[in-house]
Design an enzyme around this catalytic site. Structure first.
Site, PDB file in Angstrom:
ATOM      1  N   GLU A 137       4.150 -15.291  -5.573  1.00 18.79           N
ATOM      2  CA  GLU A 137       3.400 -15.373  -4.310  1.00 18.79           C
ATOM      3  C   GLU A 137       2.496 -16.601  -4.349  1.00 18.79           C
ATOM      4  OE1 GLU A 137       1.860 -11.764  -2.492  1.00 18.79           O
ATOM      5  OE2 GLU A 137      -0.087 -12.754  -2.274  1.00 18.79           O
ATOM      6  N   ARG A 140      -0.844  -5.136   8.211  1.00 17.63           N
ATOM      7  CA  ARG A 140      -1.845  -4.945   9.257  1.00 17.63           C
ATOM      8  C   ARG A 140      -2.858  -6.082   9.216  1.00 17.63           C
ATOM      9  NH1 ARG A 140      -6.536  -0.727   8.427  1.00 17.63           N
ATOM     10  NH2 ARG A 140      -7.173  -2.507   7.171  1.00 17.63           N
ATOM     11  N   HIS A 188       4.443 -13.903   4.999  1.00 17.48           N
ATOM     12  CA  HIS A 188       3.577 -12.770   5.319  1.00 17.48           C
ATOM     13  C   HIS A 188       3.175 -12.882   6.801  1.00 17.48           C
ATOM     14  CE1 HIS A 188       2.144 -12.035   0.905  1.00 17.48           C
ATOM     15  NE2 HIS A 188       3.374 -12.503   0.933  1.00 17.48           N
TER      16      HIS A 188
HETATM   17  P1  FAD Z   1      -1.423  -0.440   6.720  1.00 15.59           P
HETATM   18  O1  FAD Z   1      -0.111  -0.103   6.170  1.00 15.59           O
HETATM   19  O2  FAD Z   1      -1.586  -0.341   8.199  1.00 15.59           O
HETATM   20  O3  FAD Z   1      -2.499   0.501   5.987  1.00 15.59           O
HETATM   21  C1  FAD Z   1      -3.897   0.336   6.174  1.00 15.59           C
HETATM   22  C2  FAD Z   1      -4.568   1.706   6.105  1.00 15.59           C
HETATM   23  O4  FAD Z   1      -4.156   2.513   7.237  1.00 15.59           O
HETATM   24  C3  FAD Z   1      -4.186   2.521   4.871  1.00 15.59           C
HETATM   25  O5  FAD Z   1      -5.297   3.286   4.488  1.00 15.59           O
HETATM   26  C4  FAD Z   1      -3.059   3.418   5.351  1.00 15.59           C
HETATM   27  O6  FAD Z   1      -2.933   4.621   4.600  1.00 15.59           O
HETATM   28  C5  FAD Z   1      -3.479   3.695   6.776  1.00 15.59           C
HETATM   29  N1  FAD Z   1      -2.330   3.875   7.664  1.00 15.59           N
HETATM   30  C6  FAD Z   1      -1.158   3.168   7.663  1.00 15.59           C
HETATM   31  N2  FAD Z   1      -0.339   3.604   8.624  1.00 15.59           N
HETATM   32  C7  FAD Z   1      -0.997   4.621   9.264  1.00 15.59           C
HETATM   33  C8  FAD Z   1      -0.676   5.453  10.354  1.00 15.59           C
HETATM   34  N3  FAD Z   1       0.501   5.319  11.006  1.00 15.59           N
HETATM   35  N4  FAD Z   1      -1.591   6.389  10.751  1.00 15.59           N
HETATM   36  C9  FAD Z   1      -2.786   6.506  10.106  1.00 15.59           C
HETATM   37  N5  FAD Z   1      -3.148   5.721   9.049  1.00 15.59           N
HETATM   38  C10 FAD Z   1      -2.265   4.792   8.648  1.00 15.59           C
HETATM   39  N6  FAD Z   1      -3.710  -9.816   4.054  1.00 15.59           N
HETATM   40  C11 FAD Z   1      -3.654 -10.944   4.826  1.00 15.59           C
HETATM   41  O7  FAD Z   1      -4.490 -11.127   5.713  1.00 15.59           O
HETATM   42  N7  FAD Z   1      -2.674 -11.888   4.601  1.00 15.59           N
HETATM   43  C12 FAD Z   1      -1.711 -11.738   3.651  1.00 15.59           C
HETATM   44  O8  FAD Z   1      -0.841 -12.613   3.487  1.00 15.59           O
HETATM   45  C13 FAD Z   1      -1.737 -10.558   2.837  1.00 15.59           C
HETATM   46  N8  FAD Z   1      -0.798 -10.333   1.891  1.00 15.59           N
HETATM   47  C14 FAD Z   1      -0.796  -9.160   1.163  1.00 15.59           C
HETATM   48  C15 FAD Z   1       0.221  -8.923   0.231  1.00 15.59           C
HETATM   49  C16 FAD Z   1       0.247  -7.749  -0.519  1.00 15.59           C
HETATM   50  C17 FAD Z   1       1.344  -7.528  -1.521  1.00 15.59           C
HETATM   51  C18 FAD Z   1      -0.787  -6.787  -0.347  1.00 15.59           C
HETATM   52  C19 FAD Z   1      -0.791  -5.523  -1.169  1.00 15.59           C
HETATM   53  C20 FAD Z   1      -1.800  -7.010   0.583  1.00 15.59           C
HETATM   54  C21 FAD Z   1      -1.821  -8.182   1.359  1.00 15.59           C
HETATM   55  N9  FAD Z   1      -2.810  -8.438   2.316  1.00 15.59           N
HETATM   56  C22 FAD Z   1      -2.771  -9.600   3.085  1.00 15.59           C
HETATM   57  C23 FAD Z   1      -3.926  -7.503   2.503  1.00 15.59           C
HETATM   58  C24 FAD Z   1      -3.668  -6.459   3.619  1.00 15.59           C
HETATM   59  O9  FAD Z   1      -3.651  -7.097   4.872  1.00 15.59           O
HETATM   60  C25 FAD Z   1      -4.800  -5.424   3.546  1.00 15.59           C
HETATM   61  O10 FAD Z   1      -4.686  -4.660   2.379  1.00 15.59           O
HETATM   62  C26 FAD Z   1      -4.965  -4.533   4.764  1.00 15.59           C
HETATM   63  O11 FAD Z   1      -6.235  -3.871   4.647  1.00 15.59           O
HETATM   64  C27 FAD Z   1      -3.918  -3.443   4.915  1.00 15.59           C
HETATM   65  O12 FAD Z   1      -2.712  -3.937   5.231  1.00 15.59           O
HETATM   66  P2  FAD Z   1      -1.410  -2.973   5.242  1.00 15.59           P
HETATM   67  O13 FAD Z   1      -0.311  -3.748   5.818  1.00 15.59           O
HETATM   68  O14 FAD Z   1      -1.222  -2.333   3.934  1.00 15.59           O
HETATM   69  O15 FAD Z   1      -1.924  -1.883   6.331  1.00 15.59           O
END
Ligand code: FAD
Length: 288
Positions: free
Chosen positions: A17, A108, A78
């Protein structure tokens, strides 16, 4: 090729990454990093998206496009959704396609206190479903071996993760962790929940104490005592911390490979020396 297809052809998958440099004028500096990283022949390289205020994904797309076109290595861009409308996401997806990028890591994104979220997407699952319906991109998603910090508990987070897979995520990349037992417990929970897509272990080599302390505070990962001892002892000796951090990450990776994980995703922090050292130390282990 979709990343999920790579997992069908080979195991373990090894990926890197990188992030786009913050300043536009520094964008060229990524070329040297890419020269070295691509020479190590990872199965794919993912490029983060700085979200927070940027209106387009142009830097991410430019770098991911280069990885794919100039080096012939699969690229994953991403893409976050909290601060974008459906029309903006469509525009960004079209931009990816125009640049031959076939995969996204659908996220998200974090809440930015200076930005009002748009209301089209609440969770990554909304983005996954939307992109699935509107494109043929391969879709990966993030997962959290210790639970996402906003989740009440790990079980609730795994249920939400299952939903991401059900609506179209074909591959998962884990948040960093420093204790492999946490990852093994998590993958067991995923199995029980019926999550059957490849789960890559995210490994962050620790070479800077302040940086890692900031990161674990943000992402909620725990620092085990043996990692804390390393940080305390070598924080002021850059080269010693580099050696210790690489050795720690290497030993984590070797144990994960021995346990038969689907893949290893190395957070390179744009430091080609980190990736080179690790790849050199595991080259014979990977090929077994
Ligand atoms: P989600 O999957 O939406 O989860 C967020 C929270 O909401 C969790 O607590 C989950 O349990 C809950 N949730 C999910 N779906 C639902 C639902 N349907 N109903 C109720 N609750 C729900 N950030 C950036 O800005 N840019 C990047 O390039 C980036 N790359 C990343 C790469 C990796 C490998 C990881 C692990 C993280 C990265 N992040 C990045 C950080 C990420 O954006 C944050 O961790 C963010 O807070 C959550 O993103 P997510 O896609 O996991 O969200």
């Amino acid at each position: 090729m979709h990343v999920a297809q790579i997992f069908k052809q080979k195991k373990p998958v090894v990926s890197f990454e990188i992030f786009p440099p913050k300043r536009d004028e520094a964008l060229k500096s990524i070329d040297g990093t890419l020269e070295v990283l691509t020479e190590l022949k990872p199965d794919f390289i993912s490029v983060t998206f700085g979200a927070g205020g940027s209106l387009t994904n142009s830097k991410t797309v430019e770098i991911a496009g280069k990885i794919k076109r100039n080096y012939g290595i699969e690229a994953v861009a991403h893409l976050t959704c909290l601060n974008y409308s459906k029309a903006e996401i469509i525009e960004m997806v079209n931009n990816l396609k125009a640049n031959d990028i076939e995969n996204i890591l659908a996220l998200r994104g974090d809440h930015n206190p200076n930005l009002e979220p748009k209301n089209d997407f609440k969770h990554a699952s909304d983005l996954i479903e939307f992109v699935k319906q509107n494109s043929d991109l391969g879709i990966s998603a993030a997962c959290y071996p210790e639970g996402h910090p906003e989740s009440a508990n790990l079980s609730e987070d795994v249920l939400n993760l299952k939903h991401k897979v059900d609506v179209g995520a074909e591959h998962l990349v884990s948040q960093l962790f420093f204790d492999n037992n946490i990852f093994y417990r998590f993958t067991e929970l995923c199995k029980v929940a019926g999550i059957n897509v490849p789960i890559e272990a995210g490994i962050m080599p620790v070479i800077n104490k302040a940086q890692i302390e900031r990161m674990v505070t943000l992402c909620g990962a725990s620092l085990p005592d043996n990692m804390k001892r390393i940080l305390d002892k070598y924080a002021d000796n850059k080269e010693a911390l580099f050696d210790a951090g690489i050795a720690y990450a290497t030993s984590q990776i070797i144990d994960l490979l021995a346990a038969g994980v689907d893949g290893i995703h190395i957070y390179t922090m744009n430091n080609p020396r980190v990736a080179m050292k690790i790849c050199e130390s595991i080259k014979n282990v990977i090929s077994r």
